[in-house]
Design a protein around this motif. Structure first.
Motif, PDB file in Angstrom:
ATOM      1  N   VAL A   1       0.839  -1.186   0.000  1.00 18.14           N
ATOM      2  CA  VAL A   1       0.000   0.000   0.000  1.00 18.14           C
ATOM      3  C   VAL A   1       0.886   1.254   0.000  1.00 18.14           C
ATOM      4  CG1 VAL A   1      -1.722   1.331   1.288  1.00 18.14           C
ATOM      5  CG2 VAL A   1      -1.894  -1.168   1.170  1.00 18.14           C
ATOM      6  N   VAL A   2       0.691   2.114  -1.000  1.00 14.55           N
ATOM      7  CA  VAL A   2       1.446   3.359  -1.115  1.00 14.55           C
ATOM      8  C   VAL A   2       0.613   4.495  -0.529  1.00 14.55           C
ATOM      9  CG1 VAL A   2       2.568   4.972  -2.697  1.00 14.55           C
ATOM     10  CG2 VAL A   2       2.585   2.510  -3.194  1.00 14.55           C
ATOM     11  N   GLU A   3       1.178   5.229   0.416  1.00 15.07           N
ATOM     12  CA  GLU A   3       0.493   6.365   1.024  1.00 15.07           C
ATOM     13  C   GLU A   3       0.896   7.635   0.294  1.00 15.07           C
ATOM     14  OE1 GLU A   3       1.994   5.829   5.002  1.00 15.07           O
ATOM     15  OE2 GLU A   3       0.171   4.785   5.624  1.00 15.07           O
TER      16      GLU A   3
ATOM     17  N   GLN B   1      -0.265  11.919  -0.807  1.00 14.73           N
ATOM     18  CA  GLN B   1      -1.039  13.139  -0.562  1.00 14.73           C
ATOM     19  C   GLN B   1      -0.673  14.148  -1.640  1.00 14.73           C
ATOM     20  OE1 GLN B   1      -0.651  14.751   3.370  1.00 14.73           O
ATOM     21  NE2 GLN B   1      -1.968  16.510   2.952  1.00 14.73           N
ATOM     22  N   ASP B   2      -1.694  14.629  -2.345  1.00 12.75           N
ATOM     23  CA  ASP B   2      -1.496  15.595  -3.430  1.00 12.75           C
ATOM     24  C   ASP B   2      -0.479  15.089  -4.451  1.00 12.75           C
ATOM     25  OD1 ASP B   2      -3.281  17.362  -2.201  1.00 12.75           O
ATOM     26  OD2 ASP B   2      -1.696  18.241  -0.977  1.00 12.75           O
ATOM     27  N   GLY B   3      -0.543  13.794  -4.737  1.00  7.55           N
ATOM     28  CA  GLY B   3       0.330  13.233  -5.761  1.00  7.55           C
ATOM     29  C   GLY B   3       1.748  12.952  -5.309  1.00  7.55           C
ATOM     30  N   GLN B   4       2.035  13.169  -4.025  1.00 11.95           N
ATOM     31  CA  GLN B   4       3.387  12.964  -3.518  1.00 11.95           C
ATOM     32  C   GLN B   4       3.445  11.749  -2.600  1.00 11.95           C
ATOM     33  OE1 GLN B   4       5.937  15.029  -4.674  1.00 11.95           O
ATOM     34  NE2 GLN B   4       4.205  15.744  -5.949  1.00 11.95           N
ATOM     35  N   PHE B   5       4.549  11.034  -2.663  1.00 16.69           N
ATOM     36  CA  PHE B   5       4.760   9.842  -1.835  1.00 16.69           C
ATOM     37  C   PHE B   5       4.956  10.236  -0.374  1.00 16.69           C
ATOM     38  CE2 PHE B   5       7.818   6.995   0.228  1.00 16.69           C
ATOM     39  CZ  PHE B   5       7.163   5.775   0.120  1.00 16.69           C
ATOM     40  N   HIS B   6       4.222   9.533   0.538  1.00 16.73           N
ATOM     41  CA  HIS B   6       4.376   9.811   1.958  1.00 16.73           C
ATOM     42  C   HIS B   6       4.768   8.581   2.762  1.00 16.73           C
ATOM     43  CE1 HIS B   6       3.002  13.983   2.918  1.00 16.73           C
ATOM     44  NE2 HIS B   6       2.717  13.916   1.623  1.00 16.73           N
ATOM     45  N   GLY B   7       4.646   7.402   2.202  1.00 14.15           N
ATOM     46  CA  GLY B   7       5.014   6.217   2.939  1.00 14.15           C
ATOM     47  C   GLY B   7       4.606   4.962   2.198  1.00 14.15           C
ATOM     48  N   PHE B   8       5.021   3.838   2.761  1.00 12.43           N
ATOM     49  CA  PHE B   8       4.764   2.567   2.111  1.00 12.43           C
ATOM     50  C   PHE B   8       4.531   1.505   3.182  1.00 12.43           C
ATOM     51  CE2 PHE B   8       5.923  -1.422   0.046  1.00 12.43           C
ATOM     52  CZ  PHE B   8       5.344  -1.286  -1.211  1.00 12.43           C
ATOM     53  N   LYS B   9       3.455   0.706   3.015  1.00 13.78           N
ATOM     54  CA  LYS B   9       3.179  -0.389   3.933  1.00 13.78           C
ATOM     55  C   LYS B   9       3.050  -1.673   3.121  1.00 13.78           C
ATOM     56  CE  LYS B   9       0.755   2.315   7.468  1.00 13.78           C
ATOM     57  NZ  LYS B   9      -0.522   2.502   8.220  1.00 13.78           N
ATOM     58  N   GLU B  10       3.854  -2.660   3.469  1.00 13.51           N
ATOM     59  CA  GLU B  10       3.869  -3.915   2.727  1.00 13.51           C
ATOM     60  C   GLU B  10       2.827  -4.880   3.294  1.00 13.51           C
ATOM     61  OE1 GLU B  10       4.693  -6.825   0.020  1.00 13.51           O
ATOM     62  OE2 GLU B  10       5.293  -4.717   0.011  1.00 13.51           O
ATOM     63  N   LYS B  11       1.803  -5.166   2.493  1.00 16.38           N
ATOM     64  CA  LYS B  11       0.746  -6.118   2.853  1.00 16.38           C
ATOM     65  C   LYS B  11       0.226  -5.907   4.285  1.00 16.38           C
ATOM     66  CE  LYS B  11       2.439  -9.611  -0.379  1.00 16.38           C
ATOM     67  NZ  LYS B  11       2.882 -11.004  -0.581  1.00 16.38           N
TER      68      LYS B  11
END
Length: 244
Positions: free
Chosen positions: A151-153, A155-165
Motif C-alpha cells: 500500500v502506497v500512502e 497526498q497531493d500526488g506525492q509519496f508519503h510512505g509505504f506499507k507492505e501487505k
C-alpha cells in the motif's frame, strides 16, 4: 450485564429469511439460504436453538424466496421449543422494510439475518440496549482484513510512505440489531427500506444509536468459502454454537 425475564418478554425476535442467497448457488437453487445445512442441521435451526437457550422463544420469520419450504420445516416452532409466526414479502422489501408487516406488539425487536453462525449472547445485547435507553443498538464485530498488496500512502500526488501487505481492522455490522418500538414509525408499508437506511434516519433525527461489541465468534454465511469455514467450525464444536 445480564438481561432479566422482563427484558426478554418485552422483546420480539425478527429473523430475516427472505433472500435468494445467489452467492451460495447452486445450493440455494434447491433450498432458501436459511435451510442450507451446517453439519446435519439447517442454519436457521442452529440459530433458533441458540435463541431458545438464551430465553428468546417468540420469533417472527420474514420470508420471501421459497417461503413454503421454511414454513413446512419449522411450522409453529413447538418442535424446537419456540413460538414461531411468519410474515411474507410479496416483493423484496429490504432488510428493514418487512418490519412494516409486524403487529408491533413488543417494546423492542431484535432483528437478525437468518444465515448467521455466532456465539453472540443475545440476552446481554438486549440488556445493553435497555441500559443505554437506545433507539437502535447495532451488533458490531472487529474484523481483520489482510491486504495482499503493498500500500502506497500519498497526498497531493506525492509519496508519503509505504506499507507492505498491511492488516486493517474494522468494526463491521453483524447483521444483528435491537430496535425500540418507536423507530418503526420510519418504516413505511410496501416500501423497500434497508437496515442501514433506517439506522441513518434514526441518527439524523436525533435518535440514540448504540453499538454492542462482544468478543464472540461470528460468521455471515454469504459465500461458498464462508460456508466451508462454518461447516468446519460447527462440526469441531457444536455445543459452542447451540448452548448459552
Amino acid at each position: 450485564m445480564v438481561s432479566n425475564n422482563e427484558d426478554l418478554d418485552n422483546t420480539r425476535v425478527v429473523i430475516l429469511a427472505g433472500g435468494k442467497g445467489t452467492r451460495l448457488r447452486p445450493l440455494t437453487v434447491v433450498f432458501p439460504k436459511p435451510l442450507v445445512p451446517i453439519g446435519e442441521m439447517p442454519i436457521l435451526e442452529i440459530l433458533l436453538t441458540k435463541l431458545k437457550n438464551h430465553g428468546l422463544t417468540n420469533a417472527v420469520i420474514s420470508t420471501g424466496y421459497l417461503a413454503e419450504l421454511i414454513r413446512a420445516i419449522f411450522g409453529d416452532g413447538k418442535k424446537y421449543g419456540m413460538n414461531l409466526s411468519y410474515v411474507h414479502e410479496e416483493s423484496p422489501l429490504g432488510t428493514a422494510g418487512s418490519l412494516s408487516l409486524l403487529k408491533q406488539d413488543a417494546d423492542n425487536y431484535i432483528v437478525m439475518n437468518g444465515d448467521l453462525l455466532t456465539t453472540l449472547n443475545f440476552g446481554k445485547m438486549i440488556a445493553f440496549h435497555q441500559a443505554e435507553d437506545a433507539d437502535v443498538t447495532i451488533g458490531i464485530h472487529r474484523r481483520e482484513v489482510k491486504i495482499d498488496f503493498g500500500v502506497v500512502e500519498t497526498q497531493d500526488g506525492q509519496f508519503h510512505g509505504f506499507k507492505e501487505k498491511p492488516t486493517m481492522n474494522y468494526d463491521v455490522s453483524m447483521g444483528v440489531n435491537v430496535l425500540s418500538k418507536r423507530v418503526l414509525e420510519y418504516v413505511k408499508p410496501d416500501t423497500f427500506f434497508d437496515m442501514p437506511d433506517l439506522i441513518l434516519k434514526v441518527h439524523e433525527n436525533g435518535g440514540k444509536v448504540a453499538c454492542f461489541n462482544e468478543d464472540c465468534y461470528w460468521l455471515d454465511i454469504g459465500r461458498m468459502d464462508d460456508y466451508a469455514q462454518a461447516q468446519a467450525d460447527f462440526i469441531e464444536n457444536q455445543s459452542l454454537f447451540l448452548g448459552q
